[in-house]
Design a protein around this motif. Structure first.
Motif, PDB file in Angstrom:
ATOM      1  N   LEU A  81      -1.540  -0.531 -17.870  1.00 47.74           N
ATOM      2  CA  LEU A  81      -1.998  -0.775 -16.505  1.00 47.74           C
ATOM      3  C   LEU A  81      -3.363  -0.143 -16.265  1.00 47.74           C
ATOM      4  N   PHE A  82      -4.137   0.013 -17.309  1.00 49.43           N
ATOM      5  CA  PHE A  82      -5.432   0.696 -17.236  1.00 49.43           C
ATOM      6  C   PHE A  82      -6.320   0.095 -16.143  1.00 49.43           C
ATOM      7  N   GLY A  83      -6.669   0.936 -15.162  1.00 48.07           N
ATOM      8  CA  GLY A  83      -7.606   0.523 -14.128  1.00 48.07           C
ATOM      9  C   GLY A  83      -7.107  -0.509 -13.156  1.00 48.07           C
ATOM     10  N   VAL A  84      -5.799  -0.784 -13.151  1.00 46.82           N
ATOM     11  CA  VAL A  84      -5.245  -1.823 -12.276  1.00 46.82           C
ATOM     12  C   VAL A  84      -4.987  -1.222 -10.891  1.00 46.82           C
ATOM     13  N   PRO A  85      -5.598  -1.775  -9.835  1.00 46.38           N
ATOM     14  CA  PRO A  85      -5.408  -1.230  -8.489  1.00 46.38           C
ATOM     15  C   PRO A  85      -4.090  -1.694  -7.868  1.00 46.38           C
ATOM     16  N   PHE A  86      -3.398  -0.750  -7.218  1.00 53.96           N
ATOM     17  CA  PHE A  86      -2.160  -1.123  -6.546  1.00 53.96           C
ATOM     18  C   PHE A  86      -2.033  -0.407  -5.217  1.00 53.96           C
ATOM     19  N   ALA A  87      -1.138  -0.915  -4.382  1.00 50.22           N
ATOM     20  CA  ALA A  87      -0.905  -0.377  -3.045  1.00 50.22           C
ATOM     21  C   ALA A  87       0.499   0.190  -2.959  1.00 50.22           C
ATOM     22  N   LYS A 123       0.600   5.205 -16.797  1.00 54.64           N
ATOM     23  CA  LYS A 123       0.334   3.969 -17.536  1.00 54.64           C
ATOM     24  C   LYS A 123      -1.055   3.419 -17.236  1.00 54.64           C
ATOM     25  N   GLY A 124      -1.824   4.134 -16.382  1.00 52.24           N
ATOM     26  CA  GLY A 124      -3.210   3.738 -16.142  1.00 52.24           C
ATOM     27  C   GLY A 124      -3.511   3.140 -14.792  1.00 52.24           C
ATOM     28  N   ALA A 125      -2.501   2.928 -13.942  1.00 44.47           N
ATOM     29  CA  ALA A 125      -2.728   2.262 -12.655  1.00 44.47           C
ATOM     30  C   ALA A 125      -3.426   3.196 -11.663  1.00 44.47           C
ATOM     31  N   ILE A 126      -4.131   2.611 -10.721  1.00 44.35           N
ATOM     32  CA  ILE A 126      -4.928   3.348  -9.727  1.00 44.35           C
ATOM     33  C   ILE A 126      -4.448   2.981  -8.322  1.00 44.35           C
ATOM     34  N   ALA A 177      -3.306  -5.839  -7.433  1.00 44.83           N
ATOM     35  CA  ALA A 177      -2.585  -6.564  -8.484  1.00 44.83           C
ATOM     36  C   ALA A 177      -1.080  -6.515  -8.281  1.00 44.83           C
ATOM     37  N   PHE A 178      -0.592  -5.425  -7.690  1.00 48.28           N
ATOM     38  CA  PHE A 178       0.821  -5.303  -7.356  1.00 48.28           C
ATOM     39  C   PHE A 178       0.945  -4.251  -6.270  1.00 48.28           C
ATOM     40  N   SER A 179       2.112  -4.183  -5.672  1.00 47.87           N
ATOM     41  CA  SER A 179       2.327  -3.175  -4.639  1.00 47.87           C
ATOM     42  C   SER A 179       3.771  -2.717  -4.674  1.00 47.87           C
ATOM     43  N   LEU A 180       3.986  -1.517  -4.145  1.00 46.65           N
ATOM     44  CA  LEU A 180       5.331  -0.960  -4.064  1.00 46.65           C
ATOM     45  C   LEU A 180       5.828  -1.051  -2.627  1.00 46.65           C
ATOM     46  N   GLY A 181       7.077  -1.436  -2.475  1.00 48.56           N
ATOM     47  CA  GLY A 181       7.764  -1.384  -1.206  1.00 48.56           C
ATOM     48  C   GLY A 181       9.026  -0.568  -1.374  1.00 48.56           C
ATOM     49  N   THR A 182       9.883  -0.610  -0.383  1.00 50.61           N
ATOM     50  CA  THR A 182      11.242  -0.098  -0.543  1.00 50.61           C
ATOM     51  C   THR A 182      12.188  -1.150  -0.002  1.00 50.61           C
ATOM     52  N   ASP A 183      13.426  -1.110  -0.460  1.00 53.53           N
ATOM     53  CA  ASP A 183      14.399  -2.129  -0.081  1.00 53.53           C
ATOM     54  C   ASP A 183      15.757  -1.469   0.101  1.00 53.53           C
ATOM     55  N   THR A 184      16.205  -1.418   1.350  1.00 56.85           N
ATOM     56  CA  THR A 184      17.539  -0.919   1.673  1.00 56.85           C
ATOM     57  C   THR A 184      18.433  -2.073   2.107  1.00 56.85           C
ATOM     58  N   ALA A 185      17.869  -2.942   2.945  1.00 59.66           N
ATOM     59  CA  ALA A 185      18.627  -4.072   3.480  1.00 59.66           C
ATOM     60  C   ALA A 185      17.984  -5.414   3.163  1.00 59.66           C
ATOM     61  N   GLY A 186      16.854  -5.397   2.474  1.00 59.24           N
ATOM     62  CA  GLY A 186      16.134  -6.637   2.179  1.00 59.24           C
ATOM     63  C   GLY A 186      14.650  -6.496   2.366  1.00 59.24           C
ATOM     64  N   SER A 187      14.169  -5.244   2.552  1.00 55.47           N
ATOM     65  CA  SER A 187      12.762  -5.008   2.870  1.00 55.47           C
ATOM     66  C   SER A 187      11.801  -5.331   1.741  1.00 55.47           C
ATOM     67  N   GLN A 233       8.105  -7.658 -13.458  1.00 55.78           N
ATOM     68  CA  GLN A 233       8.966  -7.095 -14.502  1.00 55.78           C
ATOM     69  C   GLN A 233       8.232  -5.994 -15.260  1.00 55.78           C
ATOM     70  N   THR A 234       6.980  -6.230 -15.594  1.00 54.62           N
ATOM     71  CA  THR A 234       6.192  -5.227 -16.307  1.00 54.62           C
ATOM     72  C   THR A 234       6.052  -3.952 -15.483  1.00 54.62           C
ATOM     73  N   VAL A 235       5.747  -4.100 -14.193  1.00 54.24           N
ATOM     74  CA  VAL A 235       5.561  -2.942 -13.322  1.00 54.24           C
ATOM     75  C   VAL A 235       6.870  -2.171 -13.158  1.00 54.24           C
ATOM     76  N   ALA A 236       7.967  -2.878 -12.984  1.00 53.84           N
ATOM     77  CA  ALA A 236       9.252  -2.202 -12.818  1.00 53.84           C
ATOM     78  C   ALA A 236       9.594  -1.365 -14.039  1.00 53.84           C
ATOM     79  N   HIS A 237       9.325  -1.901 -15.225  1.00 53.23           N
ATOM     80  CA  HIS A 237       9.601  -1.132 -16.448  1.00 53.23           C
ATOM     81  C   HIS A 237       8.674   0.080 -16.559  1.00 53.23           C
TER      82      HIS A 237
END
Length: 615
Positions: A81-87, A123-126, A177-187, A233-237
């Motif tokens: 994930l070198f240099g890959v921007p995420f939120a 893994k290199g993400a920013i 390129a990707f972002s993280l959320g959270t999911d309790t009920a479907g979020s 799938q790649t990000v989750a791993h």
């Protein structure tokens, strides 16, 4: 809401992970320039963002990443994930950054990265910024924030979905390129469905919750938004893994399949509810027809226990978990909370400890019924949401319409299931439609395997970017999971052969057909029932047809234990140079065997035995 702005447009808008990797391979020294362009393209007036990295915070991450690259001697293989921007959703900690959970009175400066963020940075993400959400992750709508409602990326009159509204919005517009959320009920799923993106809701405990503001600790899961299933799938791993610091973290038992069968059997609710939304109903019917065209067998199941369990999350004692999670803010400064969120949290005080135990007993009973109902199926398919609402409608019925959004999502974590929200085309009103695949815990990779095929068959634009999926994206191979063993079978275990059940009953999945290197001979062994071949490595041999099957790691030993002499499992060389586990034969059995190498494979030999003899 599209970013208004005094900012510039990023040339990297809508980049997938493959494109980011390709960019840095061709321009390895462009890290600072690239990330400065990305950062400079983001607008502070865009309320999907609650916090953007300062120049100093960005530089600190870049400096650390350059150190990691130096330690790797310039190789990027250890930094996928070198240099890959995420939120990151603003209920997830980033060291030195504020965490607000969309409640200014709750804000604090995080002392350390959440484990998932630390794993991704390694893994290199920013991290480029933190995103808006329904306050304290309470809601599926994206409107319950003092920073304003995050609007739908296709039609700003409609809701974005929540609670991970900001993370879905910035991802759908290709700002990261990707972002993280959270999911309790479907979020992590409803916003994906409303914005034409992928939402991976992992098995509880796979991605650590250390450094995540809890909503309902027993049911929280960090989720991943991406433009493609392969990226999710790649990000989750990269983000996942056992974390001893998280008391609800779990180790993967390695018993689940790595992929769905080529022609899966998928369940559908027997009674579907769309709350009068004819366009949503039509879109789901079209999706079911596409599934059938893709070789899926669809069968209805009784959806009653799913529906009953879904209702428990907001209309039962489970809501008291949210009251506990909010804690001091609710007790000391309730007026600082969003009124709707405050009302939901306050309702938790209506339940007693006895109510909580009764709720747990009911949850366990319904979860057992749900998991039994799914036995024999490869997955369940549901609409990601039964309908969508405008911002005006949501203001009129904030609780009722939120509840409607969750009828196909709320039960998932309570029943300990994995889920994958997928784009499913556009409705007649040009809003996105989405489906969600649901399966037992640890079937995440199996769902992703099918999701990849589904996304390829639809070939929709990426999120709200208007960009087409490049054909190369579909050539990105799924990571071979350490949770399975790839085995080459050559005879009675081939598809349709008498011992193939020894693979399928252990959740093994066929990966491909190929050939060995041209260094083997194949023999029909004497006195074996059912008939079996023996594969022997020799000088000057031939290529022999084999099938590759992925067996869950925990089931591999019991499979090997069933293999009788003179056969065993060793290492086979394939025609393309790969080495996999596979069937081999002890030399003592060869003198009594028949050389059938010239047939090129066991199936051709068996067919020759069944062919009529020509006079």
């Amino acid at each position: 809401m599209a970013a208004t702005s005094d900012s510039v447009t990023s040339p990297y808008r809508g980049f997938t992970l493959r494109e980011w990797q390709q960019h840095y391979r061709t321009a390895p020294d462009s890290l600072r320039t690239t990330l400065s362009l990305v950062s400079g393209s983001l607008s502070k007036t865009d309320n999907a963002w609650l916090y953007l990295a300062t120049a100093e915070q960005l530089e600190a991450q870049i400096t650390r990443l350059e150190t990691l690259r130096s330690q790797a001697e310039g190789s990027l293989s250890a930094l996928p994930l070198f240099g890959v921007p995420f939120a990151v959703k603003d209920n997830i900690d980033i060291a030195g950054w504020p965490t607000t959970a969309a409640c200014p009175a709750f804000a604090y400066t995080a002392q350390a990265d959440a484990t998932v963020v630390a794993n991704l940075k390694a893994k290199g993400a920013i991290v480029i910024g933190k995103t808006n959400l329904d306050q304290f992750a309470t809601g599926l709508v994206g409107t319950r924030s003092p920073f304003g409602a995050v609007r739908n990326t296709f039609n700003p009159q409609y809701v974005s979905g929540g609670s991970s509204s900001g993370s879905a919005s910035v991802l759908a517009r290709g700002l990261v390129a990707f972002s993280l959320g959270t999911d309790t009920a479907g979020s992590g799923r409803v916003p994906a469905g409303f914005n034409n993106i992928v939402g991976l809701k992992p098995t509880k405990g796979w991605l650590s919750n250390t450094g995540v503001v809890p909503a309902c600790r027993l049911n929280d899961a960090v989720s991943v938004f991406a433009l493609t299933v392969a990226d999710a799938q790649t990000v989750a791993h990269a983000a996942g893994g056992y974390d001893a610091a998280d008391t609800y973290s779990r180790k993967n038992p390695h018993t689940a399949p790595f992929a769905l069968p080529l022609q899966p059997r998928i369940a559908v609710p027997d009674r579907l509810e769309f709350f009068g939304d004819d366009l949503a109903e039509a879109a789901f019917s079209e999706a079911l027809e596409r599934l059938r065209q893709n070789g899926v067998t669809l069968e209805t199941i009784d959806f009653t226990p799913f529906r009953e369990l879904a209702g428990q999350l907001y209309y039962g004692a489970w809501v008291a978990e949210r009251t506990v999670a909010v804690g001091a803010v609710f007790e000391e400064n309730p007026e600082a909370m969003d009124p709707v969120v405050r009302g939901i949290v306050a309702s938790g005080l209506n339940y007693t400890a006895c109510d909580a135990w009764r709720a747990e007993y009911l949850r366990a009973e319904l979860a057992r019924k749900i998991n039994l109902a799914l036995e024999g199926f490869d997955a369940l398919v549901v609409p990601t949401s039964p309908t969508i609402r405008t911002l005006e409608e949501m203001a009129q019925e904030p609780v009722l319409y939120n509840s409607q959004f969750g009828i196909y999502t709320n039960f998932t974590n309570l029943a300990d299931l994995s889920a994958l929200a997928l784009p499913a085309g556009m409705r007649a009103d040009s809003l996105p439609a989405g489906i969600t695949l649901i399966a037992p815990a640890w079937h995440d990779d199996a769902l992703a395997s099918f999701g990849r095929q589904w996304q390829r068959s639809l070939n929709l634009p990426l999120g709200a970017t208007g960009l087409a999926v490049k054909p190369e994206e579909f050539m990105v191979s799924a990571p071979l999971s350490p949770a399975c063993v790839r085995v080459a079978v050559v005879g009675a275990h081939l598809t349709g052969m008498p011992l193939n059940f020894q693979l399928t009953r252990r959740n093994a999945v066929r990966a491909e057909q190929t050939t060995t290197a041209a260094r083997y001979k194949l023999y029909a062994l004497a006195n074996t029932t059912p008939p079996k071949p023996g594969l022997v490595r020799v000088e000057g041999g031939s290529a022999i047809i084999v099938e590759l099957w992925d067996i869950p790691l925990a089931r591999f030993g019991e499979f090997v234990a069933e293999i009788p002499a003179p056969l065993g499992i060793g290492s086979l060389e394939l025609a393309d140079g790969r080495t996999v586990k596979g069937f081999i034969c002890e030399p003592w059995a060869i003198p009594d065997a028949t050389d059938i190498t010239h047939f090129g494979g066991w199936r051709s030999y068996i067919q020759s035995l069944n062919s009529p003899v020509k006079s």
